[in-house]
Design a protein around this motif. Structure first.
Motif, PDB file in Angstrom:
ATOM      1  N   UNK A 106      48.631 -90.539 112.450  1.00 45.52           N
ATOM      2  CA  UNK A 106      49.894 -89.978 112.908  1.00 45.52           C
ATOM      3  C   UNK A 106      49.699 -88.661 113.646  1.00 45.52           C
ATOM      4  N   UNK A 107      48.661 -87.922 113.288  1.00 43.19           N
ATOM      5  CA  UNK A 107      48.437 -86.619 113.910  1.00 43.19           C
ATOM      6  C   UNK A 107      47.997 -86.730 115.366  1.00 43.19           C
ATOM      7  N   UNK A 108      47.197 -87.734 115.673  1.00 43.34           N
ATOM      8  CA  UNK A 108      46.727 -87.892 117.054  1.00 43.34           C
ATOM      9  C   UNK A 108      47.891 -88.225 117.994  1.00 43.34           C
ATOM     10  N   UNK A 109      48.736 -89.217 117.682  1.00 41.13           N
ATOM     11  CA  UNK A 109      49.893 -89.459 118.570  1.00 41.13           C
ATOM     12  C   UNK A 109      50.855 -88.267 118.625  1.00 41.13           C
ATOM     13  N   UNK A 110      51.021 -87.564 117.512  1.00 40.47           N
ATOM     14  CA  UNK A 110      51.870 -86.372 117.474  1.00 40.47           C
ATOM     15  C   UNK A 110      51.368 -85.347 118.481  1.00 40.47           C
ATOM     16  N   UNK A 111      50.067 -85.119 118.506  1.00 43.17           N
ATOM     17  CA  UNK A 111      49.486 -84.175 119.461  1.00 43.17           C
ATOM     18  C   UNK A 111      49.681 -84.670 120.893  1.00 43.17           C
ATOM     19  N   UNK A 112      49.483 -85.964 121.117  1.00 40.49           N
ATOM     20  CA  UNK A 112      49.641 -86.520 122.467  1.00 40.49           C
ATOM     21  C   UNK A 112      51.086 -86.406 122.955  1.00 40.49           C
ATOM     22  N   UNK A 113      52.040 -86.649 122.078  1.00 41.34           N
ATOM     23  CA  UNK A 113      53.452 -86.512 122.450  1.00 41.34           C
ATOM     24  C   UNK A 113      53.760 -85.061 122.799  1.00 41.34           C
ATOM     25  N   UNK A 114      53.256 -84.129 122.000  1.00 42.40           N
ATOM     26  CA  UNK A 114      53.477 -82.714 122.299  1.00 42.40           C
ATOM     27  C   UNK A 114      52.835 -82.337 123.628  1.00 42.40           C
ATOM     28  N   UNK A 115      51.678 -82.886 123.896  1.00 45.65           N
ATOM     29  CA  UNK A 115      50.985 -82.606 125.149  1.00 45.65           C
ATOM     30  C   UNK A 115      51.810 -83.102 126.339  1.00 45.65           C
ATOM     31  N   UNK A 116      52.395 -84.297 126.224  1.00 44.11           N
ATOM     32  CA  UNK A 116      53.233 -84.840 127.295  1.00 44.11           C
ATOM     33  C   UNK A 116      54.529 -84.042 127.454  1.00 44.11           C
ATOM     34  N   UNK A 117      55.074 -83.543 126.345  1.00 44.95           N
ATOM     35  CA  UNK A 117      56.333 -82.802 126.382  1.00 44.95           C
ATOM     36  C   UNK A 117      56.167 -81.392 126.934  1.00 44.95           C
ATOM     37  N   UNK A 118      54.965 -80.867 126.918  1.00 46.75           N
ATOM     38  CA  UNK A 118      54.736 -79.460 127.239  1.00 46.75           C
ATOM     39  C   UNK A 118      55.264 -79.078 128.622  1.00 46.75           C
ATOM     40  N   UNK A 119      54.969 -79.857 129.640  1.00 52.96           N
ATOM     41  CA  UNK A 119      55.386 -79.520 130.997  1.00 52.96           C
ATOM     42  C   UNK A 119      56.916 -79.490 131.098  1.00 52.96           C
ATOM     43  N   UNK A 120      57.576 -80.513 130.581  1.00 54.85           N
ATOM     44  CA  UNK A 120      59.035 -80.566 130.628  1.00 54.85           C
ATOM     45  C   UNK A 120      59.646 -79.418 129.825  1.00 54.85           C
ATOM     46  N   UNK A 121      59.029 -79.091 128.701  1.00 51.38           N
ATOM     47  CA  UNK A 121      59.534 -78.021 127.831  1.00 51.38           C
ATOM     48  C   UNK A 121      59.477 -76.678 128.551  1.00 51.38           C
ATOM     49  N   UNK A 122      58.364 -76.407 129.237  1.00 51.39           N
ATOM     50  CA  UNK A 122      58.212 -75.141 129.950  1.00 51.39           C
ATOM     51  C   UNK A 122      59.170 -75.062 131.129  1.00 51.39           C
ATOM     52  N   UNK A 123      59.411 -76.177 131.821  1.00 55.02           N
ATOM     53  CA  UNK A 123      60.352 -76.177 132.936  1.00 55.02           C
ATOM     54  C   UNK A 123      61.788 -76.057 132.456  1.00 55.02           C
ATOM     55  N   UNK A 124      62.083 -76.548 131.275  1.00 58.06           N
ATOM     56  CA  UNK A 124      63.403 -76.435 130.694  1.00 58.06           C
ATOM     57  C   UNK A 124      63.741 -74.981 130.425  1.00 58.06           C
ATOM     58  N   UNK A 125      62.740 -74.199 129.986  1.00 62.86           N
ATOM     59  CA  UNK A 125      62.945 -72.784 129.691  1.00 62.86           C
ATOM     60  C   UNK A 125      63.283 -71.987 130.945  1.00 62.86           C
ATOM     61  N   UNK A 126      62.700 -72.371 132.089  1.00 69.44           N
ATOM     62  CA  UNK A 126      62.896 -71.622 133.323  1.00 69.44           C
ATOM     63  C   UNK A 126      64.278 -71.833 133.902  1.00 69.44           C
ATOM     64  N   UNK A 127      64.968 -72.905 133.538  1.00 75.66           N
ATOM     65  CA  UNK A 127      66.283 -73.200 134.115  1.00 75.66           C
ATOM     66  C   UNK A 127      67.360 -72.351 133.509  1.00 75.66           C
TER      67      UNK A 127
END
Length: 127
Positions: A106-127
């Motif tokens: 479960x930890x490996x997919x959790x890390x991969x999901x967070x990795x994929x979300x990172x770009x969108x999360x950072x762009x969400x903050x800038x808006x």
């Protein structure tokens, strides 16, 4: 991910409650990644409470979309992975029992999901 956040936020609160219960000398079972104790006020109990607290804080940060949530979540996933690997190596050598830690699955997919979300999360903050 939403249900996981609620589960780990609850788990974080329970970790704190275990420490409070242990302060009164009452035993409380704590277990995570193969490490366990029934004495919350001990090295292992405090260690588990800290790890559980990190998991709870990561879940809280993700749920409430805090700016540092992805970083905390990645730290949580890496810490969990390292602790699972240590348990996989340490327990067979010391206790002569083989234990497969399924949490890694479960930890490996959790890390991969967070990795994929990172770009969108950072762009969400800038808006």
């Amino acid at each position: 991910m939403k249900i996981g956040c609620w589960i780990f936020m609850f788990m974080g609160v329970m970790g704190i409650l275990c420490l409070l219960i242990g302060a009164f000398g009452i035993p409380a079972d704590m277990s995570l990644y193969g490490y366990s104790t029934n004495k919350p006020i001990s090295f292992m109990g405090i260690f588990l409470a800290i790890v559980i607290g990190i998991k709870g804080f990561a879940a809280y940060s993700l749920w409430f979309e805090k700016s540092n949530a992805i970083s905390i979540g990645k730290f949580d996933a890496i810490l969990g992975f390292v602790l699972c690997v240590i348990a996989l190596v340490y327990f067979p050598l010391v206790h002569h029992t083989i234990s497969i830690r399924l949490e890694i699955l479960f930890l490996i997919p959790y890390y991969k999901v967070l990795n994929r979300m990172e770009y969108a999360w950072e762009n969400l903050e800038e808006q």
